[in-house]
Design an enzyme around this catalytic site. Structure first.
Site, PDB file in Angstrom:
ATOM      1  N   CYS A 208       0.860  -1.171   0.000  1.00 30.57           N
ATOM      2  CA  CYS A 208       0.000   0.000   0.000  1.00 30.57           C
ATOM      3  C   CYS A 208       0.901   1.226   0.000  1.00 30.57           C
ATOM      4  O   CYS A 208       2.035   1.162  -0.480  1.00 30.57           O
ATOM      5  CB  CYS A 208      -0.948  -0.017   1.201  1.00 30.57           C
ATOM      6  SG  CYS A 208      -0.097  -0.064   2.784  1.00 30.57           S
TER       7      CYS A 208
ATOM      8  N   HIS B  72      -5.643  10.741   7.687  1.00 33.03           N
ATOM      9  CA  HIS B  72      -6.287   9.481   7.291  1.00 33.03           C
ATOM     10  C   HIS B  72      -7.787   9.641   7.450  1.00 33.03           C
ATOM     11  O   HIS B  72      -8.320   9.639   8.562  1.00 33.03           O
ATOM     12  CB  HIS B  72      -5.782   8.323   8.149  1.00 33.03           C
ATOM     13  CG  HIS B  72      -6.112   6.969   7.583  1.00 33.03           C
ATOM     14  ND1 HIS B  72      -7.381   6.437   7.603  1.00 33.03           N
ATOM     15  CD2 HIS B  72      -5.333   6.043   6.967  1.00 33.03           C
ATOM     16  CE1 HIS B  72      -7.374   5.244   7.043  1.00 33.03           C
ATOM     17  NE2 HIS B  72      -6.143   4.982   6.646  1.00 33.03           N
TER      18      HIS B  72
END
Length: 657
Positions: A26, A573
Site C-alpha cells: 500500500c 487518514h
C-alpha cells in the site's frame, strides 16, 4: 535507502521467497502472505535501520517501509527474487485461504462476532443479574423479586434490555457479516430485521407450537406452489450468515453490471427482493432442517449410548454453539419437560451448563494471565457471563481467538457431561445454563449438579491456567484484540533541510476535535503513528495543513502524507478502513510530489458514502516524524474547529555544535 538491499534483507528475514505465498503493498507498507510464520526472523526486521515496524493483521504480515520507498522495495522483491505479485484484494483473499477449512471458518466467525461483542457481553451480564433477581431458592424459598416486590419492575426492565442483543442477533450478524463479505452493511441489517419480523412466529415459540403445549400455531405462505412456514430466526447464526453471504454475492454481481442511477436504484431493490425470497423459501428451511437432524441425532445418541453419549455431546456442545444450531434444542427440551413423568426430564440443559461453565472458566483463566488490556477485559466480562449461561462473548472474543482454551474447555465439558449421563442428572425447566441453573434442575439432582459444575470449573480453569503458564504463554502475550479496522500506517519520515520557520499545523477539516486515545484503533490511539488528534468532520473538504509537498497520495484518496517546508510531516487518514472502499466517495485533487499551499483542497469526500458502508468517518491528524523534531504542542484538545484553525505547533530540533 538502498532499496535493492532492503528488498533482499526483507525476503531473507521472512524465510525466503518460498515462504511468501503472495505479496502486495500500500502507500507505506509491504503486505505479505506468509506460509510459515515460524520462519520469520523478527529480530532481524526489528533491528533493520530502514524498517519502521512490523505487525500482523488480517492474515497478512505487514512491514512498514515508508512512502516513496515501499513501492521501489516491492518492485525489487518481485523482479530480483521472484516474489508472487498480487493486488491488495488478491492478497487479502489469499490470506483468507490460509489454514485448513475449519481454521478459516473459525476466523470468519471471529471476524464477524468481534465487533458485536460489547452488545453480547452487556446482554449476558444483564441476563445474569436478572437470573439472580428472579431465581427461586437462590437466597431462600422465594426469589429476590418475590421477597421484595418493589424491585420487580427493575428486573423486568433489565430482562428486556438483556434479551435485545440475542433476540435481534440476526440484525447484528447481518450488519457485521455484510461488512466481512464485502456487501452493503445496511442491506445486511435489513435482511436480518426481516428474519425476526413480528409477522413471523417467534423462533423461541416454535418448539411449543410444534408440541402443542401453548396456544400458538405455525402459519404458512403459499409461494411458487410451496408452503413456506412463517417462522423467525431469533438468535440464530448460521441461517443469517448464509443469507448474508448470498446477498453479498448478488449485490456484487449487480454492481458489476449496473452503473450510475440504475445501480443506485436497482441494486438494493433487486438484492433485497431476490435474497428475501431465497431466505425464506430455500436457505432458511434448509438450515432449519439441518438443525433438526442434528438435534434428533443428539437425542438418539444420548438415549442409546449412555455415558459415551454424554461425553460426546459435552465434547461437541460448544462447537454447536459456534454454529448457532443449539437454538434448535428447545424443540427437544420442551417435550421432555412437558412429559417429565415419562421422560425423566431434560438431559440437554445440564450438559449445556457443563459446557458453558467450562468455557467461562477457561476465559477467566485467560483473564488472570493476559497482559493485553482489551483481551483481559473481554476475558473477564465474557468469562463471568459464561458461567451464568451466556457463552458467546467468551467463545468468540477469547477462547476461539486463542483456540487452545476452547479445546481445553471442550475436554472439561466432556468429562462433566459423561458424569451427568452416569448420574442421570435432569432438568425440569428451561433457564440459565450455568451456576444459577440449579434452580431448573430436578430437586433431587441439585447436589450432584452443583458438584459437577464445580468439578468442571476447576478442571477447565486449572488446565487453562497451567497451559497459559507454559506452552500457551507466548500466544497470550502476542494475542491482542485488534481494532476492527487497521488503517494505512504512516512511517517516520526523514525531515528535509529546513527552508521555512513556520511550524504550525492547521485544521485540514472542519468539525469536532476528538482525543487521539478515543479513536477506536489501537495504532492511532496508542500514538504508534505519532502524536496528534482526530477530527469528526462536519463536511467532506480536506485541505492542506501548511505549505509543503505531497509525499503520499493514495489513488483511493483516503490518506495523504504532507511534508511542510519546515520539516513537519503530517498524516491525514480520512475515516477507518476506508481503503476498502477502493476510492468510492473520494475525489482526490492532488498527486504525489505536488506542491501545495495551506488551505489548498487535497480531496473532496462523500461522508455519507463512508457511513453507508458502515465505516467511521473520524479522521486522525498525526505528526509522523515527531522524532525528527524538537517538540510538539497540541493546542486544541476538544471543541469544534474550522479550516485553517491552528491545531499544533512543532519546534525545530536543536543541533549541538
Amino acid at each position: 535507502m538502498e532499496h535493492k538491499s532492503v528488498a533482499s534483507d526483507v525476503v531473507a528475514a521472512v524465510g525466503g521467497t518460498d515462504n511468501i505465498s503472495a505479496a502486495a503493498h500500500c502507500a507505506t507498507r509491504l503486505r505479505l502472505v506468509i506460509a510459515d510464520q515460524s520462519k520469520i526472523d523478527q529480530a532481524a526486521l526489528d533491528n533493520h535501520p530502514d524498517i519502521k515496524g512490523t505487525f500482523a493483521a488480517g492474515g497478512m504480515y505487514q512491514i512498514i517501509v515508508g512512502p516513496g520507498d515501499v513501492d521501489i522495495v516491492y518492485r525489487h522483491m518481485v523482479a530480483d527474487h521472484g516474489v508472487r505479485e498480487v493486488s491488495k484484494d488478491e492478497a487479502k483473499a489469499e490470506a483468507d485461504k490460509s489454514g485448513n477449512l475449519f481454521s478459516r471458518f473459525i476466523k470468519m466467525i471471529a471476524d464477524i462476532f468481534v465487533p458485536i461483542l460489547p452488545a453480547l457481553v452487556a446482554g449476558g451480564l444483564m441476563m445474569a443479574i436478572n437470573n439472580v433477581l428472579t431465581a427461586e431458592g437462590l437466597f431462600g424459598e422465594q426469589s429476590v423479586v418475590g421477597m421484595y416486590p418493589a424491585v420487580s419492575d427493575y428486573a423486568s426492565l433489565i430482562n428486556m434490555i438483556s434479551a435485545a442483543a440475542f433476540a435481534a442477533l440476526p440484525v447484528l450478524v447481518g450488519f457485521s457479516a455484510a461488512k466481512r463479505f464485502g456487501g452493503n452493511v445496511y442491506l445486511g441489517a435489513a435482511l436480518g430485521a426481516a428474519m425476526i419480523s413480528s409477522d413471523l412466529l417467534n423462533a423461541w415459540n416454535t418448539g411449543a407450537a410444534l408440541a402443542g403445549t401453548e396456544d400458538v400455531t405455525v402459519e404458512y405462505w403459499h409461494l411458487f406452489g410451496m408452503q413456506v412456514a412463517k417462522i423467525g430466526y431469533q438468535a440464530q447464526v448460521i441461517p443469517t450468515l448464509a443469507v448474508t453471504w448470498v446477498m453479498c454475492l448478488i449485490e456484487k454481481q449487480l454492481h458489476k453490471r449496473l452503473s450510475g442511477t440504475a445501480d443506485f436504484l436497482l441494486t438494493p431493490l433487486i438484492t433485497l427482493l431476490v435474497t428475501g425470497f431465497l431466505a425464506f423459501i430455500l436457505i432458511g428451511p434448509i438450515t432449519r432442517t439441518l438443525a433438526e437432524y442434528l438435534t434428533y441425532g443428539i437425542s438418539w445418541g444420548y438415549d442409546n449410548l449412555g455415558v459415551i453419549g454424554g461425553l460426546l455431546f459435552g465434547l461437541v456442545y460448544s462447537p454447536i454453539v459456534v454454529t448457532g444450531l443449539h437454538q434448535s434444542f428447545p424443540a427437544i427440551e420442551i417435550p421432555l419437560i412437558a412429559n417429565i413423568a415419562e421422560t425423566g426430564g431434560d438431559f440437554i440443559f445440564p450438559i449445556a451448563s457443563m459446557a458453558n461453565v467450562a468455557q467461562g472458566a477457561a476465559a477467566l483463566a485467560i483473564f488472570f494471565k493476559a497482559r493485553d488490556a482489551k483481551l483481559k477485559g473481554i476475558a473477564g466480562a465474557g468469562g463471568a457471563s459464561a458461567v451464568f449461561g451466556i457463552t458467546e462473548p467468551a467463545i468468540f472474543g477469547v477462547n476461539l481467538r486463542l483456540r487452545w482454551p476452547f479445546f481445553i474447555a471442550m475436554g472439561a465439558s466432556a468429562i462433566g457431561s459423561a458424569l451427568v449421563a452416569l448420574f442421570d442428572v435432569r432438568g425440569q425447566a428451561l433457564g440459565a445454563a450455568g451456576f444459577v441453573g440449579f434452580v431448573s434442575i430436578v430437586p433431587e439432582d441439585i447436589p450432584i449438579y452443583l458438584a459437577l459444575e464445580a468439578l468442571v470449573f476447576v478442571l477447565a480453569f486449572g488446565t487453562t491456567l497451567a497451559y497459559a503458564m507454559t506452552k500457551g504463554r507466548d500466544s497470550i502475550a502476542d494475542k491482542s484484540i485488534p481494532a476492527a479496522d487497521t488503517p494505512e500506517t504512516a512511517p517516520v519520515a526523514e525531515a528535509p533541510v529546513v527552508v521555512s520557520d513556520d511550524f504550525t499545523v492547521t485544521a485540514p477539516l472542519a468539525g469536532t476535535v476528538v482525543s487521539l486515545d478515543q479513536v477506536k484503533d489501537q495504532t492511532f490511539a496508542s500514538g504508534m503513528l505519532g502524536p496528534g488528534l482526530a477530527i469528526e468532520p462536519a463536511n467532506g473538504t480536506v485541505r492542506a495543513p501548511f505549505d509543503g509537498v505531497i509525499k503520499v497520495a493514495f489513488p483511493t484518496g483516503h490518506a495523504f502524507g504532507v511534508l511542510s517546508d519546515s520539516g513537519v510531516e503530517v498524516l491525514i487518514h480520512v475515516g477507518m478502513d476506508t481503503v476498502s472502499l477502493e476510492g468510492r466517495g473520494f475525489t482526490p485533487k492532488v498527486e504525489k510530489g505536488q506542491r501545495v499551499r495551506r488551505g489548498d483542497v487535497l480531496a473532496e469526500v462523500d461522508l455519507d458514502a463512508i457511513r453507508a458502508a458502515g465505516l467511521p468517518t473520524v479522521t486522525p491528524v498525526v505528526v509522523s516524524n515527531r522524532k525528527k523534531l524538537g517538540g510538539l504542542d497540541v493546542l486544541v484538545a476538544d471543541g469544534t474547529v474550522n479550516h485553517g484553525d491552528t491545531l499544533m505547533v512543532a519546534q525545530p530540533k536543536t543541533v549541538n555544535a
